[in-house]
Design a protein around this motif. Structure first.
Motif, PDB file in Angstrom:
ATOM      1  N   PHE A 130     -19.594  -5.106   1.478  1.00 16.42           N
ATOM      2  CA  PHE A 130     -18.606  -6.153   1.188  1.00 16.42           C
ATOM      3  C   PHE A 130     -17.558  -5.550   0.255  1.00 16.42           C
ATOM      4  O   PHE A 130     -17.840  -5.267  -0.898  1.00 16.42           O
ATOM      5  N   ASN A 131     -16.341  -5.320   0.775  1.00 18.54           N
ATOM      6  CA  ASN A 131     -15.281  -4.742  -0.052  1.00 18.54           C
ATOM      7  C   ASN A 131     -14.322  -5.837  -0.498  1.00 18.54           C
ATOM      8  O   ASN A 131     -13.783  -6.578   0.332  1.00 18.54           O
ATOM      9  N   LEU A 132     -14.126  -5.949  -1.791  1.00 20.84           N
ATOM     10  CA  LEU A 132     -13.217  -6.949  -2.351  1.00 20.84           C
ATOM     11  C   LEU A 132     -11.780  -6.431  -2.246  1.00 20.84           C
ATOM     12  O   LEU A 132     -11.095  -6.159  -3.237  1.00 20.84           O
ATOM     13  N   ALA A 133     -11.326  -6.303  -1.031  1.00 20.54           N
ATOM     14  CA  ALA A 133      -9.998  -5.813  -0.666  1.00 20.54           C
ATOM     15  C   ALA A 133      -9.778  -6.213   0.798  1.00 20.54           C
ATOM     16  O   ALA A 133     -10.756  -6.453   1.517  1.00 20.54           O
ATOM     17  N   PRO A 134      -8.527  -6.326   1.229  1.00 19.92           N
ATOM     18  CA  PRO A 134      -7.285  -5.876   0.619  1.00 19.92           C
ATOM     19  C   PRO A 134      -6.655  -6.911  -0.309  1.00 19.92           C
ATOM     20  O   PRO A 134      -6.965  -8.102  -0.239  1.00 19.92           O
ATOM     21  N   VAL A 135      -5.747  -6.432  -1.161  1.00 20.46           N
ATOM     22  CA  VAL A 135      -4.909  -7.313  -1.965  1.00 20.46           C
ATOM     23  C   VAL A 135      -3.785  -7.834  -1.066  1.00 20.46           C
ATOM     24  O   VAL A 135      -3.016  -7.054  -0.520  1.00 20.46           O
ATOM     25  N   LEU A 136      -3.711  -9.160  -0.917  1.00 22.82           N
ATOM     26  CA  LEU A 136      -2.682  -9.788  -0.086  1.00 22.82           C
ATOM     27  C   LEU A 136      -1.604 -10.471  -0.924  1.00 22.82           C
ATOM     28  O   LEU A 136      -0.793 -11.235  -0.393  1.00 22.82           O
ATOM     29  N   ASP A 137      -1.598 -10.178  -2.220  1.00 21.25           N
ATOM     30  CA  ASP A 137      -0.561 -10.718  -3.092  1.00 21.25           C
ATOM     31  C   ASP A 137       0.780 -10.061  -2.779  1.00 21.25           C
ATOM     32  O   ASP A 137       0.854  -8.849  -2.556  1.00 21.25           O
ATOM     33  N   VAL A 138       1.832 -10.856  -2.784  1.00 24.52           N
ATOM     34  CA  VAL A 138       3.196 -10.363  -2.600  1.00 24.52           C
ATOM     35  C   VAL A 138       3.760 -10.083  -3.991  1.00 24.52           C
ATOM     36  O   VAL A 138       4.061 -11.012  -4.741  1.00 24.52           O
ATOM     37  N   ASN A 139       3.880  -8.810  -4.350  1.00 23.41           N
ATOM     38  CA  ASN A 139       4.326  -8.499  -5.709  1.00 23.41           C
ATOM     39  C   ASN A 139       5.849  -8.507  -5.781  1.00 23.41           C
ATOM     40  O   ASN A 139       6.516  -7.533  -5.443  1.00 23.41           O
ATOM     41  N   ASN A 140       6.406  -9.633  -6.207  1.00 25.61           N
ATOM     42  CA  ASN A 140       7.862  -9.742  -6.329  1.00 25.61           C
ATOM     43  C   ASN A 140       8.280 -10.011  -7.773  1.00 25.61           C
ATOM     44  O   ASN A 140       9.415 -10.411  -8.025  1.00 25.61           O
ATOM     45  N   ASN A 141       7.362  -9.799  -8.709  1.00 24.51           N
ATOM     46  CA  ASN A 141       7.687  -9.941 -10.132  1.00 24.51           C
ATOM     47  C   ASN A 141       7.565  -8.565 -10.786  1.00 24.51           C
ATOM     48  O   ASN A 141       6.450  -8.039 -10.942  1.00 24.51           O
ATOM     49  N   PRO A 142       8.688  -7.948 -11.166  1.00 26.39           N
ATOM     50  CA  PRO A 142       8.630  -6.605 -11.760  1.00 26.39           C
ATOM     51  C   PRO A 142       7.775  -6.527 -13.021  1.00 26.39           C
ATOM     52  O   PRO A 142       7.307  -5.446 -13.380  1.00 26.39           O
ATOM     53  N   ARG A 143       7.559  -7.661 -13.686  1.00 25.68           N
ATOM     54  CA  ARG A 143       6.799  -7.650 -14.929  1.00 25.68           C
ATOM     55  C   ARG A 143       5.343  -8.073 -14.734  1.00 25.68           C
ATOM     56  O   ARG A 143       4.637  -8.353 -15.697  1.00 25.68           O
ATOM     57  N   ASN A 144       4.885  -8.081 -13.499  1.00 26.70           N
ATOM     58  CA  ASN A 144       3.494  -8.450 -13.233  1.00 26.70           C
ATOM     59  C   ASN A 144       2.564  -7.415 -13.872  1.00 26.70           C
ATOM     60  O   ASN A 144       2.641  -6.228 -13.545  1.00 26.70           O
ATOM     61  N   PRO A 145       1.669  -7.842 -14.769  1.00 28.63           N
ATOM     62  CA  PRO A 145       0.853  -6.876 -15.503  1.00 28.63           C
ATOM     63  C   PRO A 145      -0.473  -6.527 -14.834  1.00 28.63           C
ATOM     64  O   PRO A 145      -1.201  -5.669 -15.332  1.00 28.63           O
ATOM     65  N   VAL A 146      -0.810  -7.162 -13.716  1.00 28.41           N
ATOM     66  CA  VAL A 146      -2.154  -6.985 -13.168  1.00 28.41           C
ATOM     67  C   VAL A 146      -2.152  -6.611 -11.692  1.00 28.41           C
ATOM     68  O   VAL A 146      -3.096  -6.000 -11.206  1.00 28.41           O
ATOM     69  N   ILE A 147      -1.113  -6.930 -10.933  1.00 36.83           N
ATOM     70  CA  ILE A 147      -1.079  -6.618  -9.507  1.00 36.83           C
ATOM     71  C   ILE A 147      -0.253  -5.354  -9.290  1.00 36.83           C
ATOM     72  O   ILE A 147      -0.809  -4.270  -9.128  1.00 36.83           O
ATOM     73  N   GLY A 148       1.055  -5.425  -9.295  1.00 33.01           N
ATOM     74  CA  GLY A 148       1.884  -4.227  -9.195  1.00 33.01           C
ATOM     75  C   GLY A 148       1.540  -3.383  -7.985  1.00 33.01           C
ATOM     76  O   GLY A 148       1.608  -3.827  -6.845  1.00 33.01           O
ATOM     77  N   VAL A 149       1.151  -2.125  -8.236  1.00 31.12           N
ATOM     78  CA  VAL A 149       0.890  -1.169  -7.153  1.00 31.12           C
ATOM     79  C   VAL A 149      -0.370  -1.505  -6.364  1.00 31.12           C
ATOM     80  O   VAL A 149      -0.651  -0.852  -5.355  1.00 31.12           O
ATOM     81  N   ARG A 150      -1.116  -2.508  -6.781  1.00 42.91           N
ATOM     82  CA  ARG A 150      -2.256  -2.950  -5.982  1.00 42.91           C
ATOM     83  C   ARG A 150      -1.789  -3.715  -4.739  1.00 42.91           C
ATOM     84  O   ARG A 150      -2.563  -3.916  -3.808  1.00 42.91           O
ATOM     85  N   SER A 151      -0.541  -4.154  -4.730  1.00 51.18           N
ATOM     86  CA  SER A 151       0.061  -4.869  -3.610  1.00 51.18           C
ATOM     87  C   SER A 151       0.753  -3.882  -2.673  1.00 51.18           C
ATOM     88  O   SER A 151       1.184  -2.802  -3.082  1.00 51.18           O
ATOM     89  N   PHE A 152       0.922  -4.279  -1.399  1.00 46.22           N
ATOM     90  CA  PHE A 152       1.698  -3.462  -0.465  1.00 46.22           C
ATOM     91  C   PHE A 152       3.185  -3.517  -0.773  1.00 46.22           C
ATOM     92  O   PHE A 152       3.929  -2.652  -0.323  1.00 46.22           O
ATOM     93  N   GLY A 153       3.645  -4.553  -1.497  1.00 46.85           N
ATOM     94  CA  GLY A 153       5.055  -4.639  -1.813  1.00 46.85           C
ATOM     95  C   GLY A 153       5.536  -6.064  -1.954  1.00 46.85           C
ATOM     96  O   GLY A 153       4.745  -6.992  -2.165  1.00 46.85           O
ATOM     97  N   GLU A 154       6.834  -6.239  -1.816  1.00 41.70           N
ATOM     98  CA  GLU A 154       7.456  -7.537  -2.080  1.00 41.70           C
ATOM     99  C   GLU A 154       7.781  -8.344  -0.815  1.00 41.70           C
ATOM    100  O   GLU A 154       8.188  -9.492  -0.902  1.00 41.70           O
ATOM    101  N   ASP A 155       7.617  -7.752   0.350  1.00 40.07           N
ATOM    102  CA  ASP A 155       7.970  -8.418   1.604  1.00 40.07           C
ATOM    103  C   ASP A 155       6.733  -9.075   2.195  1.00 40.07           C
ATOM    104  O   ASP A 155       5.773  -8.379   2.559  1.00 40.07           O
ATOM    105  N   PRO A 156       6.689 -10.406   2.305  1.00 41.49           N
ATOM    106  CA  PRO A 156       5.497 -11.089   2.822  1.00 41.49           C
ATOM    107  C   PRO A 156       5.078 -10.599   4.210  1.00 41.49           C
ATOM    108  O   PRO A 156       3.886 -10.483   4.497  1.00 41.49           O
ATOM    109  N   GLU A 157       6.065 -10.290   5.058  1.00 44.38           N
ATOM    110  CA  GLU A 157       5.725  -9.836   6.407  1.00 44.38           C
ATOM    111  C   GLU A 157       5.034  -8.489   6.372  1.00 44.38           C
ATOM    112  O   GLU A 157       4.032  -8.272   7.063  1.00 44.38           O
TER     113      GLU A 157
END
Length: 526
Positions: A130-157
Motif C-alpha cells: 500500500f503506497n501512500l502516493a501519488p500526490v494529486l494536489d495542484v500546487n499553485n501557491n508559491p509559499r506552500n510549505p508542505v507540498i511544493g515539489v511533491r506535486s506534479f505542478g500547477e496545472d490540474p490537467e
C-alpha cells in the motif's frame, strides 16, 4: 484467508481493521505487539525510522505478517509507506525516484506509468502492499510549505494525467495506490502538521482546480484516497472543521458527487491540525462518522490505544452506528482480498531486480525533468579542465513529512564522478580571494533561498563577480523568485542520487536538459 465480510468478526476485531499504526525502530516492538495481539490492530505504516536495509525491511514485514495472522486478528495486514519520490521517500537507500514535480517537468505520461510500475515492484518485493502516493494536489501557491515539489505542478490537467498514470502503474504491480490529499493541500500557506490551514475558494473554483485530478483518478479506478486536515469553508460545516472529519466533504462530495467507492484513508491523526483541535481520539470517531475507512495513528502507543478505545466506546454507547463500522470493514476486506491475500505480490520480482529497474527509471526521470531555466550567456557546459567551486549549506527538512536534509558534500561527490575537481564553500564564506576570481567556475547549490536570505545574496554577488557561474536550485523552483536576474539557473526539483548523477552529466555537456518548469514563478521570466 480474508473473511468474506464484517459479520464474521467481533467488534474489537472490526475496529482493529480500521487502524493503521506506526512504531519506533527497525524491529517489532513490545508496544506494537500489544496493539496487534491485544487490541487486534490490523495494519501498519512504515517511516524512515523503521528502515535500514532491504533485507531488514523484508524480514520485518514477514515477521509482522506472521504476528498478525497467528496471534492477532488473523487477517493479512495492509503494510503502508509514503514512497512518493524526492523529499518524501521512506526507503532511502539510493533507488528512490526523483520528485513528482520532476516528472511534471518532463510532461511524459509514459514515464509516469513506468515510475509507478518501478516503485511498486520494489515495494512489493519487500512485502509493502500500500503506497501512500501519488500526490494529486495542484500546487499553485508559491509559499506552500508542505507540498511544493511533491506535486506534479500547477496545472490540474497535467496533475490528473500524470497522477493517473503513476497510480495505475503501481496498481498494475499489485500495490494499492492512494491519491492525496483530498480535497487538496496545494493552495495553502500553512502546514497541517503544525496548524489548520484554510482554503477559502468558492465551490466552483474547487471543482475546477482542486477536485479535478481526484475526479480523473476516480474515473480511472484509483484504489484509495487520503483526506487532508485542511478547512474548506465553502463545503465544511464550519470554517474550523478539517475536511477529514467533515461528512460534507467525505460523503457528499467524494462519495456521492464524485462516485468514489474505494478506500478512504485519513492523514496522520496526530498532526496538530487534528490533535490541537478536536483531539486525536475524538477525531478518529468523527472521521469514521464522516465516512473514512482507515485511520492513521502513527506515533504514540498511548494515543493509539486511546483512539481504539474511543471508537469502541462510541459504538457501544450508540453514538456510532455499528453499520458504519461494518461498511468500512467490508470495503477494507474487499481490497485485502484483491491486493494482499498473499504475503508478497505473485508478480513481484526479486528485490535486486526491482531495485535495478527503479534506478534505471530514476535516471530517466532526472534526464527528462531537470530544467535549464535560464542560460543567458551560454555559460554551460562547464569544463573539467578548471576547478569547480561549490557554494552551499546543509538544510533540514521543510516539513515533518520529509525524510532527508540537503548535504552539499553529496552533490560534490556526484560532480567529482564526472571529472570535476570540486572544492566546497559555505554561503557565509567571504566572497574574496582567488577561489572566486573572474576565471573560476562556481555553482551555488540553492536549497531554500525563500527562507534563507543569505543564499539569494550569495547568488547575486557570485553572479556579478564570476563569469562562469550557475545557480542550481536543488529543490524548490520557486526560489527563482529570490534571484530573478540570475544569468544561469538549473532546477533539479530534488537531490536524489539519480538527480545528482544526471546533473553532473548535464554540467559537462554529456546530457542536454529538456525539462520545462511546471509552475509559474513570480517575478521570474525565462
Amino acid at each position: 484467508m480474508v473473511p468474506t465480510d464484517a459479520s464474521e468478526m467481533d467488534l474489537a476485531t472490526k475496529v482493529g481493521q480500521l487502524f493503521v499504526v506506526g512504531f519506533d525502530g527497525t524491529e517489532l516492538t513490545a508496544d506494537l505487539r500489544t496493539l496487534i495481539t491485544e487490541r487486534q490492530c490490523g495494519n501498519v505504516v512504515y517511516f524512515s525510522r523503521n528502515v535500514e536495509t532491504p533485507t531488514q525491511v523484508a524480514t520485518l514485514t514477514d515477521r509482522l505478517r506472521r504476528l498478525v495472522l497467528e496471534e492477532g486478528p488473523g487477517v493479512p495486514p495492509f503494510v503502508m509507506a509514503d514512497q512518493e519520490g524526492g523529499v518524501v521517500s521512506r526507503l532511502g537507500w539510493g533507488t528512490e525516484l526523483p520528485s513528482q514535480m520532476c516528472i511534471g517537468a518532463s510532461g511524459d505520461p509514459t514515464l509516469a506509468r513506468t515510475a509507478g510500475e518501478a516503485v511498486a515492484g520494489e515495494l512489493a518485493a519487500l512485502g509493502i502492499n500500500f503506497n501512500l502516493a501519488p500526490v494529486l494536489d495542484v500546487n499553485n501557491n508559491p509559499r506552500n510549505p508542505v507540498i511544493g515539489v511533491r506535486s506534479f505542478g500547477e496545472d490540474p490537467e497535467r496533475v490528473g494525467e500524470l497522477g493517473v498514470e503513476l497510480a495505475l502503474g503501481m496498481q498494475s504491480r499489485g500495490v494499492i495506490a492512494c491519491g492525496k490529499h483530498f480535497p487538496g493541500h496545494g493552495d495553502t500557506s500553512a502546514d497541517s502538521h503544525h496548524e489548520l490551514p484554510v482554503v477559502d475558494h468558492d465551490r466552483e473554483r474547487l471543482a475546477d482546480v482542486e477536485f479535478a485530478p481526484f475526479r480523473r483518478a476516480i474515473d480511472a479506478g484509483l484504489d484509495a484516497i487520503m483526506t487532508t486536515h485542511v478547512s474548506f469553508p465553502a463545503i465544511t460545516e464550519t470554517p474550523s472543521t478539517p475536511a477529514t472529519v467533515s461528512a460534507a466533504v467525505q460523503r457528499r462530495v467524494l462519495r456521492d458527487e464524485l462516485g468514489f467507492d474505494g478506500l478512504l484513508v485519513t492523514d496522520g491523526m496526530e498532526m496538530r491540525a487534528i490533535a490541537d483541535g478536536v483531539g486525536t481520539p475524538e477525531g478518529c470517531v468523527r472521521a469514521l462518522e464522516a465516512g473514512c475507512d482507515l485511520l492513521l495513528v502513527c506515533h504514540t502507543p498511548e494515543t493509539q490505544a486511546d483512539a481504539i478505545d474511543a471508537v469502541i466506546d462510541a459504538v457501544e454507547s450508540g453514538r456510532l452506528d455499528e453499520a458504519t463500522i461494518d461498511t468500512a470493514v467490508d470495503r477494507i476486506l474487499r481490497y485485502k482480498r484483491r491486493r494482499v491475500s498473499d504475503s508478497r505480490s505473485p508478480s513481484a520480482p526479486p528485490w535486486a531486480d526491482a531495485a535495478d529497474r527503479s534506478a534505471e527509471t530514476a535516471r530517466a526521470i532526472a534526464a527528462r525533468g531537470i530544467t535549464l531555466a535560464r542560460d543567458r550567456d551560454d555559460t554551460l557546459p562547464f569544463t573539467t579542465d578548471r576547478p569547480l567551486r561549490l557554494v552551499g549549506s546543509s538544510g533540514g527538512p521543510a516539513s515533518p513529512a520529509e525524510d532527508d536534509e540537503f548535504e552539499p558534500s553529496l552533490l560534490a561527490e556526484s560532480l567529482a564522478t564526472v571529472g570535476f575537481d570540486v572544492t566546497c564553500h559555505e554561503f557565509d564564506d567571504p566572497l574574496e580571494g582567488p577561489s572566486f576570481d573572474d576565471d573560476a567556475q562556481v555553482i551555488a547549490a540553492v536549497d531554500d533561498a525563500t527562507a534563507d536570505e543569505s543564499q539569494a545574496a550569495a547568488v547575486g554577488a557570485l553572479d556579478d563577480r564570476t563569469s562562469r557561474f550557475a545557480a542550481v536550485l536543488v529543490r524548490n523552483p520557486y526560489d527563482l523568485s529570490t534571484v530573478p536576474d540570475v544569468s544561469t539557473a538549473v532546477v533539479t526539483y530534488d537531490y536524489t542520487p539519480a538527480t545528482r548523477t544526471v546533473l553532473g552529466e548535464m554540467l559537462v555537456g554529456e546530457t542536454t536538459p529538456t525539462g520545462q518548469l511546471p509552475v509559474t514563478v513570480p517575478g521570474f521570466a525565462d
